[in-house]
Scaffold this motif. Sequence first.
Motif, PDB file in Angstrom:
ATOM      1  N   GLU A  68      93.649  25.093  37.175  1.00  0.00           N
ATOM      2  CA  GLU A  68      92.393  24.790  37.339  1.00  0.00           C
ATOM      3  C   GLU A  68      91.391  25.911  36.611  1.00  0.00           C
ATOM      4  O   GLU A  68      90.596  25.653  35.863  1.00  0.00           O
TER       5      GLU A  68
ATOM      6  N   ASP B 124      87.735  23.840  28.876  1.00  0.00           N
ATOM      7  CA  ASP B 124      86.647  23.144  28.989  1.00  0.00           C
ATOM      8  C   ASP B 124      85.149  23.681  28.767  1.00  0.00           C
ATOM      9  O   ASP B 124      84.346  23.176  27.836  1.00  0.00           O
TER      10      ASP B 124
ATOM     11  N   ARG C 134      93.899  15.445  34.175  1.00  0.00           N
ATOM     12  CA  ARG C 134      94.951  15.825  33.176  1.00  0.00           C
ATOM     13  C   ARG C 134      94.270  15.307  32.007  1.00  0.00           C
ATOM     14  O   ARG C 134      95.049  15.581  30.738  1.00  0.00           O
TER      15      ARG C 134
ATOM     16  N   TYR D  10      94.285  17.436  39.532  1.00  0.00           N
ATOM     17  CA  TYR D  10      93.344  17.931  38.572  1.00  0.00           C
ATOM     18  C   TYR D  10      93.141  17.052  37.423  1.00  0.00           C
ATOM     19  O   TYR D  10      94.047  16.176  37.415  1.00  0.00           O
TER      20      TYR D  10
ATOM     21  N   GLU E 232      92.318  25.003  33.067  1.00  0.00           N
ATOM     22  CA  GLU E 232      91.462  23.614  32.501  1.00  0.00           C
ATOM     23  C   GLU E 232      90.043  24.036  32.283  1.00  0.00           C
ATOM     24  O   GLU E 232      89.450  23.591  31.648  1.00  0.00           O
TER      25      GLU E 232
ATOM     26  N   LYS F 115      92.468  17.173  30.107  1.00  0.00           N
ATOM     27  CA  LYS F 115      92.243  18.438  29.436  1.00  0.00           C
ATOM     28  C   LYS F 115      93.514  18.973  28.877  1.00  0.00           C
ATOM     29  O   LYS F 115      93.456  20.000  28.164  1.00  0.00           O
ATOM     30  N   PHE F 116      94.580  18.378  29.145  1.00  0.00           N
ATOM     31  CA  PHE F 116      95.926  18.935  28.679  1.00  0.00           C
ATOM     32  C   PHE F 116      96.712  17.911  27.803  1.00  0.00           C
ATOM     33  O   PHE F 116      96.530  16.572  28.223  1.00  0.00           O
TER      34      PHE F 116
END
Length: 786
Positions: A752, A759, A661, A659, A755, A663-664
């Motif tokens: 997911e 988002d 990364r 997925y 995330e 976003k983290f």
Amino acid sequence: MNVVIRRLFSRRTLAYAGATTLGVAGGGYYYLNSGPPYPASVLETRRPPPPWTPPSRQAMLEALENSGTQPESEQFDLLVVGGGATGAGVAVDAASRGLRVALVDRSDFSSGTSSKSTKLVHGGVRYLQKAVMELDYEQYKLVCEALHERKIFLQTAPYLSHMLPIMLPIYKYWQVPYYLAGCKLYDLLAGKENMESSYLMSKGKALEIFPMLKRDGLVGAVVYYDGQHNDARMNVALIMTAVKLGATVANYCGVTGLHKNADGKLIGAKVRDQLTGREFDVRVKGIINATGPYADTLLKLNSPDHKNIVRPSSGIHITLPAYYAPSRMGLLDPATSDGRVIFFLPWEGGVVAGTTDTPTKVNAENEEVTASEDEVNWVLDEVRRYLSRDIRVRRGDVLSAWAGLRPLIATKSEGGTEGLVRNHLVNVEESGLVTIAGGKWTTYRAMAEDAVNTAIKVFGLQDKVNGPCRTEELRLVGSDGWSPTMFIGLIQRFGLDTEVATQLSDNYGDRAWTVCALAQPTGEQWPLHGVRLSPNYPYLEAEVLYATRHEYACTAVDVLARRTRLAFVNAQAALSALPRVIEIMSEELGWGRARQRQEFERGVKFLQSMGLPPNITSNDGNDTLSWFGRAKTGLWCIFGMHPPAVPTIQAVKGIPQSYSRAKFEPGEIESLRDVFDRYAVVADADAGLPEGSLADKSRHLRKDRIKDVVQEFAKEWTGSEYERFRDADYRYVLEETGLQDREDVDFDEFVEVCENLKDVSLIPATARKVKVERRGIPVEKSGGGV
């Protein structure tokens, strides 16, 4: 056979055929010549028009003050209070009739409602629907008046306004004749002043033109035409036209008192220069109150016992990236979840979505109206209903969000404001104060005409005017030498980028030649001239100089919000340009460091009212002028020049990157794993996979526990803002990921979901101060916003 031939060539048959041919030919001729074509330029040569420099603001202040010290020779016929659309229109109308006019505004021109509209020049299809369904004659009159004014609007300021096709997507077959009939009636009411005829569009064609539309259940679409404009630039054009006609105008001058004679009639006002604090008297024969939603404030200054006549309504808009809609097609949602309508319109390189209609109270002086988070989320929810599932509608895509106040006329009934008619009234007080209130942008000219006609009668100015109203034909400053192809001449003469030249032509008209004369060389092979304020938007540093010298811009916010529209298009980009704007204006106006710092703080406060998160501009404890150093050393990305920086850390050993990364933050995945393990249950103990691995499918989390787990994580991961997501966002994410019918999820799916929640629903914020290498992503490429 002979009988057939005789009938075919009989007089009656030939008469019918001739009449039909003439009808078709006449209809074709009318169709080919329908719509309001751009008026031709009045210039007979390709030479640019001569430059014009208006009187300075200081000269305007001196003229106002002289009227109080020398009332016999310098007295004004009219004082217009309010520099929005209506006030500026009144000044243009009165000055064009030969009256000596003064106009003051306690803030900048168009700083209120007039710069925060939906940017449409329209009759109002929703008002027409109410007129028909509720048999409301007042709504019908409003639509007819607005359609007439729409044609005049596009003729008098052709460079600032244009036609825009707007699509009504149809998802039920019975709606096809309903919407088509409504749009045809809209065309019919416009008559010969109609733009283009509305038409029906098939499903395939609708998806070809507007590929972002939701495909499921789409039947087709109806397309009709309305006008669109740049509201604040239009307001400035009106002000400058009034100045060219001889009016005296001054922004940042508020009325603090009214002077009356022994009979209780108004003879003047006390005015305060908000920039210096000086007060002086202005002598006039009459005063017109054109302060929009603040009309009752001046009326109470005139009479403390006054009862309010305005019921303000708040409407919010958001700006989204350009990829949300085609560049030349708008969209109208005629039936939102709460029965209102919402527009989805391309504008200035972005997409404007709105509006809401909420009863509100007038804000305090100098306090900006802001868009609430609930209203922003409501607009996003409505946008999601009409866009394809392939498009993720994210909270982070909101580039700016603003709220404006509608000055609706109060009625005896209480309740919501969505049902109030947008017509206007002209009211005369016992003291002679003339108030013009209500209405909307499209009808500003008719409102001004009514107000000036009333003022001439009330104040006995019949001998001073040189004729009737002529604003139906009066073209605004910048229109005479403009043509739709003028931008090509700018490119050829100054070596401008095409996007920049088009923007200057569309927003300044023939004044763009003067702006380009101030443009500095870029030092590049192409474009040759035109240094941009922001690399992703076509606004130039030369526009700052032009606004300061030629358009009475007094603060950095004036430039970023109302001379250019950068603050409305992208608040973060405006924040990054703010130091450079202050630097240019400081050199031009001689600002010291204290004023520079004040301008910076005011600019940040204003941009926060435009949706900029407070944490974007957090202070790092440096000296008070450290922002200049940060701007020049390129550290602005930490404080808002770009969306949140992306950590470029190495993948954690043993955890594959299945997925994004981006976003983290560092350590966030591991913390999510710990919380997941505490709540997960073992589904298959014989899976044979290493425990703790992301590929381990033995642990599953029940779907109904996901929200509890995320909220638990939010308590442990301070500042993550996971607790701010809404149930609507949660349902949207589950549907988008295809998990709405699942009973449980594994860790991959849980990540997911997290995330996507980050988002979709969370406002971008500055990342924690961790010592990792960071990489800035431009706003347009990330889609990130405020």
